[in-house]
Design a protein around this motif. Structure first.
Motif, PDB file in Angstrom:
ATOM      1  N   UNK A  10       0.864  -1.178   0.000  1.00 47.19           N
ATOM      2  CA  UNK A  10       0.000   0.000   0.000  1.00 47.19           C
ATOM      3  C   UNK A  10       0.901   1.229   0.000  1.00 47.19           C
ATOM      4  N   UNK A  11       0.934   1.923  -1.132  1.00 51.41           N
ATOM      5  CA  UNK A  11       1.836   3.058  -1.336  1.00 51.41           C
ATOM      6  C   UNK A  11       1.037   4.360  -1.338  1.00 51.41           C
ATOM      7  N   UNK A  12       1.589   5.394  -0.707  1.00 52.25           N
ATOM      8  CA  UNK A  12       0.947   6.716  -0.755  1.00 52.25           C
ATOM      9  C   UNK A  12       1.940   7.786  -0.356  1.00 52.25           C
ATOM     10  N   UNK A  13       1.669   8.985  -0.806  1.00 50.67           N
ATOM     11  CA  UNK A  13       2.331  10.195  -0.329  1.00 50.67           C
ATOM     12  C   UNK A  13       1.249  11.029   0.341  1.00 50.67           C
ATOM     13  N   UNK A  14       0.951  10.803   1.632  1.00 52.75           N
ATOM     14  CA  UNK A  14      -0.218  11.409   2.282  1.00 52.75           C
ATOM     15  C   UNK A  14       0.064  12.733   2.980  1.00 52.75           C
ATOM     16  N   UNK A  15       1.075  13.464   2.527  1.00 46.76           N
ATOM     17  CA  UNK A  15       1.489  14.675   3.245  1.00 46.76           C
ATOM     18  C   UNK A  15       0.416  15.751   3.303  1.00 46.76           C
ATOM     19  N   UNK A  16      -0.541  15.725   2.387  1.00 49.09           N
ATOM     20  CA  UNK A  16      -1.628  16.704   2.404  1.00 49.09           C
ATOM     21  C   UNK A  16      -2.385  16.643   3.730  1.00 49.09           C
ATOM     22  N   UNK A  17      -2.339  15.488   4.410  1.00 51.92           N
ATOM     23  CA  UNK A  17      -3.092  15.318   5.652  1.00 51.92           C
ATOM     24  C   UNK A  17      -2.353  15.840   6.879  1.00 51.92           C
ATOM     25  N   UNK A  18      -1.042  16.149   6.746  1.00 50.16           N
ATOM     26  CA  UNK A  18      -0.279  16.588   7.918  1.00 50.16           C
ATOM     27  C   UNK A  18       0.377  17.952   7.733  1.00 50.16           C
ATOM     28  N   UNK A  19       0.116  18.619   6.616  1.00 52.69           N
ATOM     29  CA  UNK A  19       0.669  19.951   6.446  1.00 52.69           C
ATOM     30  C   UNK A  19       2.075  19.971   5.880  1.00 52.69           C
ATOM     31  N   UNK A  20       2.478  18.889   5.230  1.00 46.87           N
ATOM     32  CA  UNK A  20       3.762  18.874   4.532  1.00 46.87           C
ATOM     33  C   UNK A  20       3.479  18.889   3.031  1.00 46.87           C
ATOM     34  N   UNK A  21       4.245  18.246   2.215  1.00 47.33           N
ATOM     35  CA  UNK A  21       4.037  18.141   0.769  1.00 47.33           C
ATOM     36  C   UNK A  21       4.826  16.912   0.334  1.00 47.33           C
ATOM     37  N   UNK A  22       4.605  16.340  -0.830  1.00 49.18           N
ATOM     38  CA  UNK A  22       5.355  15.153  -1.245  1.00 49.18           C
ATOM     39  C   UNK A  22       6.832  15.488  -1.465  1.00 49.18           C
ATOM     40  N   UNK A  23       7.673  15.035  -0.521  1.00 51.65           N
ATOM     41  CA  UNK A  23       9.098  15.331  -0.614  1.00 51.65           C
ATOM     42  C   UNK A  23       9.851  14.048  -1.003  1.00 51.65           C
ATOM     43  N   UNK A  24      10.939  13.721  -0.352  1.00 51.87           N
ATOM     44  CA  UNK A  24      11.781  12.542  -0.602  1.00 51.87           C
ATOM     45  C   UNK A  24      12.018  12.280  -2.105  1.00 51.87           C
ATOM     46  N   UNK A  25      12.139  13.358  -2.887  1.00 51.96           N
ATOM     47  CA  UNK A  25      12.346  13.226  -4.322  1.00 51.96           C
ATOM     48  C   UNK A  25      11.073  13.166  -5.125  1.00 51.96           C
TER      49      UNK A  25
END
Length: 369
Positions: free
Chosen positions: A141-156
């Motif tokens: 199960x893959x996701x970049x869920x940063x929208x839910x914690x106030x970050x943004x999709x980082x790590x490249x």
């Protein structure tokens, strides 16, 4: 059970060489990536890269729930609570170490096999994305869920999301959409589907393979050919909606794309969950995700990591990350009080200010990437 944050083994291979095995060892925390884990992995990968006896590397997570559920955002929250200066120092060091490790994996001179079983989110995807052999299982199960914690999709992700088909990476970044193994294969986030119950047999087969005659990557591919079983993948969630997703996000600006996603009436459960996540997510994060994907569509991976480092620190010190983590993991009220009430209320000047570099090029902590 070992109390080491990462367990390292060197597995004998036929012909006298060895497989370097690294296991993230925090199963109760879903192998969330701590600073100690990052440092241990980076040091060992650096040593294994120089060791001719190490033919390839295998990276996995302890337990049966997650490869790695993300970064250690609780530690980031605690640093934020100590004030701007402490937060800037801690988060700068943390993210610089994480991104350096991710970049090392992207550019590693030997095969890196990632056993991406279970949850692979945020920082976990950072470890998996650059590996030469990315293995998904039926439970991935893959996701970049940063929208839910106030970050943004980082790590490249600023780099690799923008290299997907137009609009698709932006949709994933804005909605934090969860992907299964079939989706990961379709989007190029995984290379193989290997049944999870075959892990031990696969490692044994690697041990019996002859790494003395062919290039190591060729040998690994030959073994994986015997274990891949794509027919075991779950049904695709994203591909049936591919054209529709592009119609939502492949044109116009951020506010227009958000408006189209939120106004979408399709009742597919996957789409509904994605809409809800965006509707409840951080407006500032959406603008930052959109801007970073646009900025790094044609740039280098190293440049993306350098800009992500500045922005990630600013999100901790000046943005909404602390509030997002508080609501999700500290107080657990799931009612974040974002700094903006709506997506159309985020000033462009604020976005530009957050995107401004924290260091001049000659002093950047990642200038050597």
């Amino acid at each position: 059970m070992s109390d080491e944050v990462v367990i390292f083994e060197e597995v004998p291979l036929r012909g006298g060489r060895r497989l370097g095995l690294a296991r993230l060892n925090a199963p109760r925390a879903l192998n969330a990536l701590s600073r100690a884990m990052i440092e241990a992995l980076d040091q060992r990968l650096s040593a294994w890269a120089e060791d001719d006896a190490i033919a390839a590397v295998w990276l996995e997570g302890a337990g049966d729930k997650a490869f790695c559920a993300g970064g250690d955002i609780v530690a980031l929250y605690r640093a934020i609570g100590e004030g701007a200066e402490a937060a800037s120092a801690f988060t700068g060091d943390y993210f610089a170490a994480e991104y350096r490790l991710d970049h090392r994996i992207h550019t590693y001179p030997k095969p890196v096999v990632v056993w991406g079983d279970g949850i692979v989110m945020g920082g976990g995807l950072g470890l998996m994305a650059g590996a030469s052999h990315r293995l998904a299982t039926e439970t991935t199960r893959i996701a970049m869920p940063e929208i839910t914690i106030g970050l943004y999709p980082d790590i490249g992700a600023s780099w690799f999301l923008g290299r997907m088909a137009p609009g698709i990476g932006a949709y994933l970044g804005l909605t934090g959409a969860q992907l299964n193994a079939r989706d990961a294969l379709d989007l190029g986030l995984a290379d193989r589907l290997v049944p999870r119950e075959t892990r031990e047999a696969l490692l044994a087969a690697l041990g019996e393979a002859d790494f003395t005659t062919d290039a190591a990557a060729v040998v690994v591919d030959g073994v994986l050919d015997r274990f891949e079983a794509r027919e075991r993948a779950p049904a695709a969630q994203l591909w049936p909606h591919f054209d529709h997703l592009q119609s939502l996000t492949a044109r116009g600006g951020l506010n227009e794309a958000v408006g189209r996603i939120l106004a979408d009436q399709r009742d597919d459960p996957w789409l509904v969950a994605n809409r809800r996540r965006l509707a409840e997510g951080c407006p500032l994060s959406a603008h930052l995700a959109w801007a970073m994907i646009q900025r790094h569509r044609h740039g280098s991976l190293a440049q993306a990591f350098r800009e992500e480092l500045s922005l990630s620190v600013r999100c901790c010190v000046e943005g909404d990350l602390g509030e997002g983590v508080r609501a999700l993991l500290i107080d657990k009220d799931k009612n974040p009080r974002w700094s903006h009430a709506g997506f159309d209320q985020v000033p462009e000047a604020q976005v530009e200010a957050l995107l401004a570099p924290l260091w001049p090029d000659e002093n950047h902590p990642l200038r050597d990437l």
